[in-house]
Design an enzyme around this catalytic site. Structure first.
Site, short mmCIF file in Angstrom:
data_model
loop_
_atom_site.label_atom_id
_atom_site.label_comp_id
_atom_site.label_asym_id
_atom_site.label_seq_id
_atom_site.Cartn_x
_atom_site.Cartn_y
_atom_site.Cartn_z
N GLY A 12 -4.42 -1.80 -2.93
CA GLY A 12 -4.54 -1.19 -3.88
C GLY A 12 -2.83 -1.13 -5.04
O GLY A 12 -2.30 -0.54 -4.34
N VAL A 24 14.22 1.05 -2.01
CA VAL A 24 14.46 0.45 -0.55
C VAL A 24 15.76 -0.30 -0.36
O VAL A 24 16.00 -0.77 0.06
CB VAL A 24 12.84 0.40 0.28
N VAL A 25 15.07 -1.93 -1.15
CA VAL A 25 16.45 -2.25 -1.19
C VAL A 25 17.72 -2.30 -2.16
O VAL A 25 18.80 -2.49 -1.21
CB VAL A 25 15.21 -3.39 -2.54
N CYS A 74 -5.92 -8.21 2.52
CA CYS A 74 -6.34 -9.16 3.50
C CYS A 74 -6.78 -8.87 5.22
O CYS A 74 -6.69 -8.13 5.49
CB CYS A 74 -4.59 -9.27 3.83
N ASP A 129 -5.52 6.48 -4.48
CA ASP A 129 -6.37 8.17 -4.05
C ASP A 129 -5.40 8.89 -3.07
O ASP A 129 -4.54 8.47 -2.27
CB ASP A 129 -7.50 6.95 -2.22
N HIS A 251 -10.48 0.40 -13.23
CA HIS A 251 -8.73 0.05 -12.85
C HIS A 251 -8.22 0.60 -14.51
O HIS A 251 -6.91 0.38 -14.17
CB HIS A 251 -8.94 -1.64 -12.28
O1 F6P Z 1 -7.30 2.21 -2.99
C1 F6P Z 1 -7.70 2.41 -4.71
C2 F6P Z 1 -8.78 1.70 -5.32
O2 F6P Z 1 -8.25 1.94 -6.72
C3 F6P Z 1 -9.99 3.26 -4.96
O3 F6P Z 1 -10.12 4.04 -6.38
C4 F6P Z 1 -10.62 2.27 -6.01
O4 F6P Z 1 -12.21 2.18 -4.62
C5 F6P Z 1 -10.43 0.87 -4.77
O5 F6P Z 1 -9.04 0.52 -5.10
C6 F6P Z 1 -10.73 -0.33 -5.95
O6 F6P Z 1 -10.50 -1.70 -5.00
P1 F6P Z 1 -10.75 -3.16 -5.73
O7 F6P Z 1 -9.27 -3.13 -7.35
O8 F6P Z 1 -9.84 -4.25 -4.79
O9 F6P Z 1 -11.83 -3.10 -6.25
#
Ligand code: F6P
Length: 320
Positions: A12, A24-25, A74, A129, A251
């Protein structure tokens, strides 16, 4: 000796990933390294989607959320065939080491890859997370907490005006850290997290008691890994007869301008990751611990993190 490194973002996206790429770059170039950018994470490595980056490739990105390198989840990299192909691409492009910017899933994959093919790799923890063991905070977490907090502050206006109960669901996968921090800073009445059992009857009892004393609104934060806001809201409504609404932030928490803290952490970790590789370190994650930057073995970093949630939970309850 390390001459060429490659940087990629996986899993994510998290606010601050771009700042980490920039560090880093630019620091890599300063240290006379060639830095390649891999596009779309492990998928890009398998499919040879990479190119040399220069100083200007990372201009104007420090304040942007997301990742200019794109990212992906992936499955192919979990297979023998996918890893073999990635290794061939690394050899073909004379890449001596990788910097992987991502979360625990990314580090699990990097650790497996190191064990099988011996590819030197340093991880930079970037995920909303906070689930990387051995370090205090991931890049992006502070931004996500502030974004969720700002939403909760808005919701409170409606909760008090209409005298309602709100159940707000936040992200965090199996980790309740965002929920706890947001509940504490947002002055919320209750928090439901995966690390702790909850009793809805008790919560409803507290709500009804409070209501009899004249309390008119509640905000309950639910971590996505613990329960669904919709279901909790429906049950509270049935059990208390109080008007209850569910909000899923989703999101919204993952994007947006990184805070000063997320940027600062990203820039410092980017520099240290390059230094680690130059010192010959491998198979490690860099991160913040007791206000110092440390490195932790991947094997330890991917263990279940002990968040010491009880203290935070207790404080949420005492102050509510
Ligand atoms: O790992 C980050 C995260 O936002 C989690 O908090 C959440 O459960 C998951 O990704 C959601 O994933 P996706 O964007 O693939 O639905």
């Amino acid at each position: 000796m390390i001459k060429r490194i490659a940087v990629l973002t996986t899993g994510g996206d998290a606010p601050g990933m771009n700042a980490a790429i920039r560090a880093v770059v630019r620091y890599g170039i300063y240290k006379k390294l060639e830095v390649m950018g891999v596009f779309r994470g492990w998928w890009g490595l398998i499919n040879e989607e990479l190119r040399l980056l220069d100083h200007r490739s990372v201009s104007g990105i420090i304040n942007q959320g997301g990742t200019i390198l794109k990212t992906a989840r992936c499955q192919e990299f979990r297979t023998e065939e996918g890893q073999k192909r990635a290794y061939e691409v690394i050899k073909k492009n004379c890449i001596d080491a990788l910097v992987v910017i991502g979360g625990d899933g990314s580090f699990r994959a990097a650790h497996e890859f190191y064990k099988k093919y011996g590819v030197f790799c340093i991880g930079i923890p970037a995920s909303i997370d906070n689930d990387i063991n051995g370090i205090e905070m991931t890049i992006g977490l502070d931004t996500a907490i502030n974004t969720a907090l700002s939403a909760i502050d808005n919701i409170r206006d409606t909760a008090t005006s209409l005298e309602r109960v709100f159940v707000v669901e936040v992200m965090g996968r199996d980790c309740g850290y965002i929920a706890l921090k947001v509940a504490l800073a947002g002055g919320c009445e209750e928090v439901i997290i995966p690390e702790r059992r909850y009793n809805l009857e008790e919560i409803c009892h507290d709500i009804v008691e409070g209501n009899l004393r004249g309390k008119i609104s509640w905000i309950i934060v639910v971590a996505e890994g613990a329960a669904s806001a919709q279901e909790i809201a429906q049950k509270i409504n049935e059990m208390t007869s109080l008007e209850t609404r569910a909000v899923v932030l989703g999101h919204i928490q993952r994007g947006g301008r990184p805070t000063a803290f997320s940027r600062d952490l990203a820039l410092r970790l980017g520099q240290i990751a390059v230094d680690c590789l130059l010192r010959g370190e491998k198979d490690k994650v860099v991160g913040l611990h007791d206000e110092k930057i440390i490195s932790v073995d991947f094997a330890r970093a991917i263990q279940k993190k002990d968040l010491r949630i009880e203290e935070l939970y207790h404080l949420v309850k005492v102050l509510s």
